[in-house]
Structures are given as structure tokens and as C-alpha cells.
Write an enzyme that holds these catalytic residues in place. Sequence first.
Site, PDB file in Angstrom:
ATOM      1  N   THR A 185       0.867  -1.260   0.132  1.00 33.94           N
ATOM      2  CA  THR A 185      -0.017  -0.182   0.182  1.00 33.94           C
ATOM      3  C   THR A 185       0.900   1.125  -0.162  1.00 33.94           C
ATOM      4  OG1 THR A 185       0.003   0.105   2.363  1.00 33.94           O
ATOM      5  CG2 THR A 185      -1.869  -1.215   1.289  1.00 33.94           C
ATOM      6  N   GLU A 330      -5.616  -4.275  -1.173  1.00 29.41           N
ATOM      7  CA  GLU A 330      -5.947  -5.143  -0.390  1.00 29.41           C
ATOM      8  C   GLU A 330      -7.021  -6.367  -1.045  1.00 29.41           C
ATOM      9  OE1 GLU A 330      -5.414  -2.218   0.851  1.00 29.41           O
ATOM     10  OE2 GLU A 330      -4.639  -2.225   2.518  1.00 29.41           O
ATOM     11  N   LYS A 439     -16.283  16.120  10.255  1.00 25.95           N
ATOM     12  CA  LYS A 439     -17.186  16.132  11.367  1.00 25.95           C
ATOM     13  C   LYS A 439     -17.737  17.517  11.844  1.00 25.95           C
ATOM     14  CE  LYS A 439     -15.139  11.891  12.457  1.00 25.95           C
ATOM     15  NZ  LYS A 439     -13.788  12.224  12.080  1.00 25.95           N
ATOM     16  N   TRP A 444     -22.008  14.557   9.534  1.00 21.68           N
ATOM     17  CA  TRP A 444     -21.016  14.284   8.692  1.00 21.68           C
ATOM     18  C   TRP A 444     -20.929  15.079   7.359  1.00 21.68           C
ATOM     19  CZ3 TRP A 444     -19.783   8.362   8.942  1.00 21.68           C
ATOM     20  CH2 TRP A 444     -19.122   8.051  10.263  1.00 21.68           C
TER      21      TRP A 444
END
Length: 539
Positions: A185, A330, A439, A444
Site C-alpha cells: 500500500t 488489499e 465532522k 458528517w
Amino acid sequence: MLPGLMQTTPLLISGILTYAAQAHGGREIVSKLIDEPIWRYDYAGLARRSAQLAQALKRLGVQSGDRVTSLAWNTHRHLELFYAVPGIGAVLHTANPRLFDDQIIYTINHAESGVLLFDRNFADLIERIAPHLTTVKTFVMLADDARTIPGSVGAISYETLIAEEAESLTWPSFDENAGAFLCYTSGTTGDPKGVLYSHRAVVLHAMAGGLNSAFGFTAFDVVMPCSSLYHATAWGLPFTAPLCGTKLVLPGDKMDGASLHALIQDEGVTFTGGVPTIWTMYLAWLEQTGQRPDTLKRVVIGGSAVPRAMAEAFKRLYGVSVLQIWGMTETCPLGVVATPTPALAALGEEAMDEAIWTRQGRLQFGIELKVEADDGTDAPRDGETSGALKVRGPWVVKRYFRQDQDAAQDDGWFDTGDIATLDDYGFMRITDRQKDVIKSGGEWISSIDLENFAVGCPGVKIAAVIGVPHPKWEERPLLIIEAHEGWELTKAAVLDYLAPHIVKWWTPDDVVFAPVPLTATGKIDKKVLRAAWKGHLLG
Ligand code: ADP
């Protein structure tokens, strides 16, 4: 259980090569090289040279399970490594040259590679990092003898290395769960983590990629992967293309508009794919020059959210369909692909476009998806309720390389770090990364949605939204814009453009104009942005 009585032939990557050479042997592979003329051969040629390379690697002492590193662009030699290295049971670590030197060194040492093969234009990089590599014994330059620069590491020429070897080989058979590729990654949070793809995962993923619910290639397609071979195996295209017998065009290291367009036109490319930044450049180039991609039918885009304006421009101006995909290192990396369905088509073209352009993609067989609410229950598949996106399946990571603990839960679910919704059409929509969501006053705000709208504003090249600490609301959105050359944008003009698209409380508290940094995998680098703008005063 009554055992089935069918053969248990292992799913091996060498099987794809052998099949392609037999079934599509004459289908062309075109490769653009660094300071060398364009290279042309076919799948039969790929099989011959991969066999030569496999034997040369064995001569160098590479054995089953050993790691070999490539630092290379999208070329036929890199493709040969994709087959030869796993073909003999070794593991190809595809290092990402866009990482910082320290991270490249970390990944090669962590992989414990014995051989490093690199493109000519990485010669300086190799000089810098070589003294810090603890396991590499042999350096190979991916070039012919005349063009090879041995440098302080005594690099040998790739062409010389393989020249004397036999052009055929009976590929060994072994357990399909053996490691084949080691992809790290990009390390935007902490050290890069290694994901070790098995043969089984790669082959199943390649087969799934060929389905009509994904890329749906036919042997008439001409496929040009502009996603990097070093980044999660270029979305499996080096395997799906030969399985389907498409012509394969490898663009080397040049992803600018003019270079890509020349290949599209000269080679008749019908299908290409890459991260959004490449297509921002390409669309701008087409607009400036008035050229059109004559043969191009579909562009697959992923790695970051596809701006709606991009999908619309491709379709309306050039008749090219955009397929959005979502995935991660992944997941090998394909997770979902946004392909149409009869249920969506029944809504009419406009509604279907809207649905497809605003969602990351549709469930694919082989990858299960679920969205988990804060209390750990499964969120309803209503297209509204968002939560932590979890995935599982035969090409999802179980454990990172050389770690003691599994990354996935015992029942296989792996937390992607994304926040998403699922709907009853089987589509998934990412609303944010867990770490990027803003936030504000207990609610959100989706940075991805804001970016997506902002990038539709004329003159905006890249739009990035981050949460900045706010005395009253905890966090508020700051919009950072990199404009196209020659554009003088103002805060008022951008906010006016945004107003009809968003609810009022989502309006960014400020708009600033600055270059937007990208990560090694072409995503907006929010870590850098957050550090740079954390003191920016709002409110
Ligand atoms: P990195 O090494 O940069 O993390 P990955 O390719 O593994 O590279 O990144 C995976 C992440 O990229 C996903 O978890 C998701 O946040 C983001 N991503 C990938 N495709 C999309 C997409 N189509 N829309 C939004 N985000 C995406």
C-alpha cells in the site's frame, strides 16, 4: 460430505500464459519503451521470452518462494516479469517508484528481494538507494546490452541475461495458494504494508475481470492499461487481457495527453483505464487541440472518485463510456465495477447515467460487501444509510506480509477504511474515507461529494476538501483548488457555482487557491494538506 470427483488442477498464472499463446498466439502486444523504438510481438512471443527469463532467473539462483523486485513502467519487459517470476514459484514485488526513497528502500528490504530489475530512467534512483538495500545481490537493467549502464551496482543487461536461454519451458505445477505478487500500500498512514497475492487470487480475479458485469472484453478489443503495472498489477489487466485474447498496448512511462492520444489512434485502442488525474489531463489536451479519440469506446477509472463532470465530458463530447471501479491494494484490486443493468436501463438513459456516474460500482461475484453501522449491525441496503464498508472473498487480504496478526476478522470480513452506502440495485457508493470525513456539529460532511461538485466548476483542475478545526463546529470544510492554467478563479465564483448542488451547511467556510499534492498512487494527499492548513482560521 461426498467428495467431488473432478480434477483439482491448480489455478496458476502460467496457465494464463500457456492458454493465451495457444488460443490467441498471434494477437499483438505493443510496447512503448524508454529511448528505444516501439516493440511489437504477440502472446506466443510473450510466452517464449517469459520462458527465457524464467530460466535466466533460475540460473541467477532464484528459487521457489524467493522475492524479486521490479522498478519499472508499463512495458513488455515488465509484463514478462509478471509471468516468469510467479511462473517458477517465486514472488514479484512491484516497487512503486513514486514513493519516497525511504519507503522504496523499506519495501525492498521488507520483501527481502535478491534480484532487482529496473528501467533505464531509474538509474539515478538505484544509485541513491542501492547502499541501503540489505538483500539485493543482482541488479538488472531492463534494456539491451548497448543501452545498459552498469553504474556502481554493476547492473547487467536484461536482453543479455535472457538471450541464450531456451524459448520453451514446462512450467512447474504447485499449490495455487502460493504467493505470486507482493504489492505494498502507498503508506499514506504509517509504513507501507505488503499484500501477498496468491496465484489462485490472481487467476480468479482475472477471470472475474473478463465478465460482462466487469470489463467484458472480446477478442476484438484493444486494451491499453494506463494504471501502473506496479500499482496492484494494473487492476489485473495484464491477466484479463490475454485470457480474453485482446490486443494489448503498453504505454511505457508517458501518460501525457499527446502520447496517449498517439497510441490510441495508431493502435486502435478501444478500452483504456487509469486514475482520474490522467483523464483530467487527457480531456484538457483533447479540448485544447480539438482532436478526438476515434476508436475509443470505454475508459475504466478508479483509485479515487470519478468526478461526474469527467464521465459526462467523455460521453457527451466523444461518445466514450466511463466505467467507474472501486478497489484497493488489499482486494487485488477489483472490488466493484459500475456497469449498467436492465433495471437501471428501464429508468431511461439520463437516470441510468446519473445512477452509474454517482456510484462506485455494482457487486461482483467473488467479492461480498457489507456496510456496518456504528453499533456493529448491518446497515440496510437502501442507498442512504452509510457506515464502515467491509469486504471478503477469495481475492481479499487475510493478513499482511510478515505480520503476526490477521488483518481480516475471523469470519473473513476486512474493514476497508471507507464509508459507503449499498442500494437495492446492488450498487455501492463511497461517501468518504473514515479518516477524511468532516465532522461538523455532530453531523458528517462528505469530502468526496464536495470535491466532485467543485471539480465541475469551469476552470477547476483539482478540488480537495479537508476538515479544519473550528471553535464552534469542531471541524468545517476548507476547499483547496488548483485551477487549470490561465484561469483566474475567485472564491465567490466557486461558491456561487456550488450553491445549487449542496445543502447550505455543507458550504465550505473558505476557498483557497494552491497546488494540490498527490500521493504515489495519484490520490489527493490529504495528510499533507491537513498538516499545511491546520492553522487556517475559520469562523
Ligand atoms: P493506496 O495504497 O493509495 O491506499 P489503494 O489503491 O489501495 O492505494 O487505495 C484504495 C483506496 O482508494 C480505497 O480504499 C478508496 O478509499 C480509494 N478508492 C479507490 N477507488 C475509488 C473510487 N472509485 N472512488 C472513491 N475512492 C476510491
